[in-house]
Design a protein around this motif. Sequence first.
Motif, short mmCIF file in Angstrom:
data_model
loop_
_atom_site.label_atom_id
_atom_site.label_comp_id
_atom_site.label_asym_id
_atom_site.label_seq_id
_atom_site.Cartn_x
_atom_site.Cartn_y
_atom_site.Cartn_z
N ASN A 93 0.77 -1.20 0.21
CA ASN A 93 0.04 0.07 0.06
C ASN A 93 0.92 1.25 0.17
OD1 ASN A 93 -2.43 -1.57 -0.15
ND2 ASN A 93 -2.49 -1.45 2.05
N ASN A 94 2.00 1.19 0.76
CA ASN A 94 2.86 2.33 0.71
C ASN A 94 3.70 2.72 -0.28
OD1 ASN A 94 1.72 3.03 3.31
ND2 ASN A 94 3.52 1.90 4.70
N SER A 95 4.18 1.48 -1.04
CA SER A 95 4.95 1.67 -2.06
C SER A 95 4.52 1.25 -3.42
CB SER A 95 6.29 0.84 -2.01
OG SER A 95 5.81 -0.68 -1.76
N GLY A 96 3.43 0.74 -3.69
CA GLY A 96 2.62 0.28 -4.89
C GLY A 96 2.24 1.52 -5.62
N PRO A 97 2.03 1.49 -6.68
CA PRO A 97 1.49 2.67 -7.74
C PRO A 97 0.32 3.21 -7.11
CG PRO A 97 2.29 0.72 -9.16
CD PRO A 97 2.13 0.32 -7.87
N ARG A 98 0.25 4.49 -6.81
CA ARG A 98 -1.02 5.21 -6.41
C ARG A 98 -1.50 6.29 -7.15
NH1 ARG A 98 0.49 7.18 -0.54
NH2 ARG A 98 2.38 7.02 -1.68
N ILE A 99 -2.62 6.79 -7.22
CA ILE A 99 -3.22 7.64 -8.07
C ILE A 99 -3.64 8.79 -7.02
CG2 ILE A 99 -4.90 8.63 -9.75
CD1 ILE A 99 -4.73 5.85 -10.99
N ALA A 100 -3.38 10.14 -7.12
CA ALA A 100 -3.94 11.41 -6.67
C ALA A 100 -4.33 12.30 -7.80
CB ALA A 100 -2.85 11.89 -5.57
N VAL B 217 1.13 23.11 -6.86
CA VAL B 217 1.08 21.83 -6.18
C VAL B 217 2.56 22.09 -5.39
CG1 VAL B 217 1.07 19.32 -6.34
CG2 VAL B 217 -0.35 20.47 -7.73
N ASN B 218 2.26 21.77 -3.94
CA ASN B 218 3.57 21.93 -3.28
C ASN B 218 4.28 20.49 -2.90
OD1 ASN B 218 1.83 24.52 -2.55
ND2 ASN B 218 4.17 25.11 -2.08
N LEU B 219 5.43 20.41 -3.10
CA LEU B 219 6.13 19.07 -2.87
C LEU B 219 6.61 19.01 -1.38
CD1 LEU B 219 8.64 18.89 -5.78
CD2 LEU B 219 6.68 17.58 -5.44
N PRO B 220 6.50 17.83 -0.80
CA PRO B 220 6.99 17.66 0.52
C PRO B 220 8.49 18.00 0.64
CG PRO B 220 6.71 15.52 -0.47
CD PRO B 220 6.22 16.63 -1.42
N LEU C 86 1.28 18.04 -1.17
CA LEU C 86 1.29 16.71 -1.37
C LEU C 86 2.28 16.26 -0.17
CD1 LEU C 86 2.63 16.33 -4.99
CD2 LEU C 86 0.44 16.07 -3.90
N ALA C 87 1.73 15.26 0.41
CA ALA C 87 2.55 14.41 1.69
C ALA C 87 3.42 13.55 0.76
CB ALA C 87 1.43 13.35 2.12
N ALA C 88 4.43 13.30 1.71
CA ALA C 88 5.57 12.26 1.44
C ALA C 88 5.08 11.01 0.83
CB ALA C 88 6.61 12.02 2.48
N TRP C 89 5.60 10.38 -0.22
CA TRP C 89 5.22 9.27 -0.96
C TRP C 89 6.53 8.14 -0.76
CZ3 TRP C 89 6.65 13.19 -3.72
CH2 TRP C 89 7.40 12.98 -4.89
N ALA C 90 5.96 6.84 -1.08
CA ALA C 90 7.15 5.80 -1.29
C ALA C 90 6.67 5.17 -2.68
CB ALA C 90 7.14 5.00 -0.19
N GLY C 91 7.70 4.66 -3.56
CA GLY C 91 7.25 3.92 -4.58
C GLY C 91 6.76 4.81 -5.80
N VAL C 92 5.75 4.55 -6.42
CA VAL C 92 5.48 5.41 -7.53
C VAL C 92 4.14 6.13 -7.17
CG1 VAL C 92 4.53 5.24 -10.08
CG2 VAL C 92 6.36 3.49 -9.24
N LEU C 93 3.82 7.39 -7.63
CA LEU C 93 2.89 8.24 -7.40
C LEU C 93 2.40 8.85 -8.54
CD1 LEU C 93 0.56 9.64 -5.33
CD2 LEU C 93 2.43 11.33 -4.93
N HIS C 94 1.23 8.77 -9.18
CA HIS C 94 0.63 9.40 -10.32
C HIS C 94 -0.09 10.48 -9.75
CE1 HIS C 94 2.04 5.92 -12.68
NE2 HIS C 94 1.39 5.15 -11.88
N VAL C 95 0.37 11.79 -10.16
CA VAL C 95 -0.57 12.95 -9.79
C VAL C 95 -1.05 13.47 -10.94
CG1 VAL C 95 -0.61 15.17 -8.93
CG2 VAL C 95 1.03 13.46 -7.86
N ILE C 96 -2.36 13.67 -11.06
CA ILE C 96 -3.19 14.49 -12.09
C ILE C 96 -3.72 15.52 -11.84
CG2 ILE C 96 -5.06 14.03 -13.71
CD1 ILE C 96 -5.07 10.96 -13.27
N TYR C 97 -3.34 16.73 -12.50
CA TYR C 97 -3.87 17.96 -12.13
C TYR C 97 -5.01 18.31 -13.03
CZ TYR C 97 -4.43 23.11 -11.12
OH TYR C 97 -4.58 24.20 -10.83
N ASN C 98 -6.30 18.56 -12.38
CA ASN C 98 -7.63 18.51 -13.35
C ASN C 98 -8.29 19.70 -12.83
OD1 ASN C 98 -9.77 18.04 -14.96
ND2 ASN C 98 -10.37 16.14 -13.64
N ASP C 99 -7.81 20.74 -13.25
CA ASP C 99 -8.58 22.19 -12.92
C ASP C 99 -8.45 23.01 -14.36
OD1 ASP C 99 -9.59 24.37 -11.83
OD2 ASP C 99 -8.41 23.96 -10.10
#
Length: 242
Positions: free
Chosen positions: A147-154, A181-184, A162-175
């Motif tokens: 859950n912590n390191s597998g691919p996630r979508i935000a 968007v601020n990085l940790p 954005l909070a700190a993440w591990a593994g792969v994070l996909h971010v989609i800006y839809n506005d």
Amino acid sequence: MNKIKLIIRGGFDGQTPVTQPPTFRLVEGWNEAELTAPAGILPAGLWGQVPAGDPYLLHANLLTTDIMNAQSVFEVRTGAPMQVRAQYTPYAANIRLTLVRPSDALRIFTPPQALVKLEMLVESIGGTNELGSRLHQWAESTITRANNSGPRIAEVMANAQLAAWAGVLHVIYNDNVAGSVNLPPLATVPLDAVMTFTRKGGGVPTILPAAGETFGAGLNAQAVTRSGIVMHNGDQWVFAGS
């Protein structure tokens, strides 16, 4: 793990229930007892030598003074109506594991021998720090890591931190409105963490590092018109894309 050793002279007869618990003593790491009366059927609970009420995995072997006869049998059977759940010849080199339930009985038969030793290694699948709880903890930690390191979508639809993440994070800006968007902080993100950042709406997002941190070449902001990849090299953020 429980280590139990039963010693009998003459061999196990395969038919006499042992209802009275023998006297156990610790010998070279084994809970050892000598059976002084005919014996052939043992209760699965082994007179309190195994965790009460828990199923367990059992490894059993027989050590004999003479060559073991192939007619020797170790059997796990249910209660009434009796059914055989497992049956095999427990040579000293066997590596078989058998699931035993508290309601089962253990039947042992050996042709006459001067001396027979039955060695049993018992690993409960329930209880604190037994196999079941260790497997559960392992499974929980594996799921947590996935859950912590597998691919996630935000999906981001406004200004975001954005909070700190591990593994792969996909971010989609839809506005349809430009936003940020601020990085940790760099120190909170593992070196092998990767973010893909994609613009979906009409607004152009800008990625901002934490205070005092930059992208390569000292850039303190990165606009994303299409998509890109964000990671860090331990010193500053890296962006590749457009």
